[in-house]
Design an enzyme around this catalytic site. Sequence first.
Site, mmCIF file in Angstrom:
data_model
loop_
_atom_site.group_PDB
_atom_site.id
_atom_site.type_symbol
_atom_site.label_atom_id
_atom_site.label_comp_id
_atom_site.label_asym_id
_atom_site.label_seq_id
_atom_site.Cartn_x
_atom_site.Cartn_y
_atom_site.Cartn_z
ATOM 1 N N ASP A 70 0.533 -1.032 0.236
ATOM 2 C CA ASP A 70 0.381 -0.096 0.316
ATOM 3 C C ASP A 70 0.873 1.074 0.670
ATOM 4 O O ASP A 70 2.032 1.328 0.100
ATOM 5 C CB ASP A 70 -1.268 -0.104 1.256
ATOM 6 C CG ASP A 70 -0.517 -0.550 2.468
ATOM 7 O OD1 ASP A 70 1.006 -0.920 2.584
ATOM 8 O OD2 ASP A 70 -1.041 -0.863 3.300
ATOM 9 N N ASN A 138 -7.500 -2.891 14.821
ATOM 10 C CA ASN A 138 -9.003 -3.343 13.737
ATOM 11 C C ASN A 138 -9.216 -4.923 13.293
ATOM 12 O O ASN A 138 -10.731 -4.866 12.362
ATOM 13 C CB ASN A 138 -10.096 -2.642 13.650
ATOM 14 C CG ASN A 138 -9.237 -1.446 11.996
ATOM 15 O OD1 ASN A 138 -8.183 -2.451 12.009
ATOM 16 N ND2 ASN A 138 -9.581 -0.662 11.334
ATOM 17 N N HIS A 140 -7.611 -5.131 9.804
ATOM 18 C CA HIS A 140 -7.593 -4.774 9.001
ATOM 19 C C HIS A 140 -5.705 -5.464 8.363
ATOM 20 O O HIS A 140 -4.841 -5.863 9.137
ATOM 21 C CB HIS A 140 -7.546 -3.025 8.724
ATOM 22 C CG HIS A 140 -5.647 -2.394 9.150
ATOM 23 N ND1 HIS A 140 -6.326 -1.162 9.718
ATOM 24 C CD2 HIS A 140 -4.588 -2.253 8.449
ATOM 25 C CE1 HIS A 140 -4.828 -0.699 9.591
ATOM 26 N NE2 HIS A 140 -4.266 -2.014 10.024
ATOM 27 N N GLU A 145 -9.976 -2.467 5.254
ATOM 28 C CA GLU A 145 -10.830 -1.857 7.072
ATOM 29 C C GLU A 145 -11.471 -3.022 6.857
ATOM 30 O O GLU A 145 -11.810 -3.443 6.047
ATOM 31 C CB GLU A 145 -10.958 -0.213 7.046
ATOM 32 C CG GLU A 145 -9.918 0.245 6.409
ATOM 33 C CD GLU A 145 -9.189 0.710 7.822
ATOM 34 O OE1 GLU A 145 -8.768 -0.470 8.712
ATOM 35 O OE2 GLU A 145 -8.033 1.800 8.367
HETATM 36 C C1 F6R Z 1 1.421 -1.474 6.076
HETATM 37 C C2 F6R Z 1 0.382 -2.598 5.981
HETATM 38 C C3 F6R Z 1 -1.096 -2.166 7.610
HETATM 39 C C4 F6R Z 1 0.309 -2.672 8.254
HETATM 40 C C5 F6R Z 1 -0.563 -2.574 10.431
HETATM 41 C C6 F6R Z 1 -0.198 -2.327 11.172
HETATM 42 O O1 F6R Z 1 1.905 -1.935 4.646
HETATM 43 O O2 F6R Z 1 -0.284 -2.395 5.480
HETATM 44 O O3 F6R Z 1 -1.279 -3.051 7.497
HETATM 45 O O4 F6R Z 1 0.700 -3.798 8.384
HETATM 46 O O5 F6R Z 1 -1.414 -1.876 10.312
HETATM 47 O O6 F6R Z 1 0.924 -2.115 11.535
HETATM 48 P P1 F6R Z 1 1.868 -1.262 12.783
HETATM 49 O O7 F6R Z 1 2.853 -2.866 12.679
HETATM 50 O O8 F6R Z 1 2.451 -0.270 12.781
HETATM 51 O O9 F6R Z 1 1.202 -1.877 14.158
#
Ligand code: F6R
Length: 249
Positions: A70, A138, A140, A145
């Site tokens: 992303d 959550n 995701h 989401e």
């Molecule tokens: C990042 C991504 C997100 C993160 C997720 C966890 O490329 O796709 O889904 O993997 O938000 O983020 P952290 O590791 O910061 O808790």
Amino acid sequence: MTKAQFQVFPSPSAVAKAVASHIGEAVRARPQTVLGLATGKTFVPIYEALVALSQETGLSFAEASSFNLDEYVGLAPNHPASFRHYMEEHFFRHIDLPADRALLPEAGGDAEAASLAYEAAIAARGGIDVQLLGIGRNGHIGFNEPGSAFDGRTQVAKLTPSTIAANTSDFPPGEVPPPEAITMGIGTILEAHTIVLVATGAAKAEALARAFLRAADVDCPASALQRHGNVTVFCDDAAYAEIGRQSGK
Ligand code: F6R
């Protein structure tokens, strides 16, 4: 119940070493490996361990390719909170992966055209061999989401307030994350040949249990991984705690 394999370690640094060695083995076995990459706080020690592994053992990415999950819509690649900047800082500038094969969604122009082009580029490489994923509190994955369709493709997604709050600390003081990102869809992610989900810390324990111990449901995007036959979850004791409690292990 899930088919995912769990590997549980005592600390985030032990998780990082194990994930780095897993990726290293994949790249050694097939130098042209196509990696699906993630960003976020979870992956900082993982890229550090992978860079160390590459420096210590001569592991080369010269024939590999990568596609990140992303990128924020509207952030310049050199913005300190863009995922391009993160990847350059933590990984790309330390290894020999050719720049033209280290791709992120092009989130600066026509996002719809960029999403289609990204899908085509992944297909042209023969699909993703090893997809790394983190998990949001959550549930995701990528920026898919709760409520995202399990067959979704690369697209523009709106971030929820909880994700914006979780990611604000990555931005310079006074700035907040953009409201939208381009993300691989859950359908795109599920086409990866193998998936590695990484979760560390107590804040991820609920989401991990929800993803793997309950029936798959769009309210928890990571639960879609139950539909994939080759998922390994690398986590620490803190992230595994709720699964351990609920499954009596
Ligand atoms: C990042 C991504 C997100 C993160 C997720 C966890 O490329 O796709 O889904 O993997 O938000 O983020 P952290 O590791 O910061 O808790």
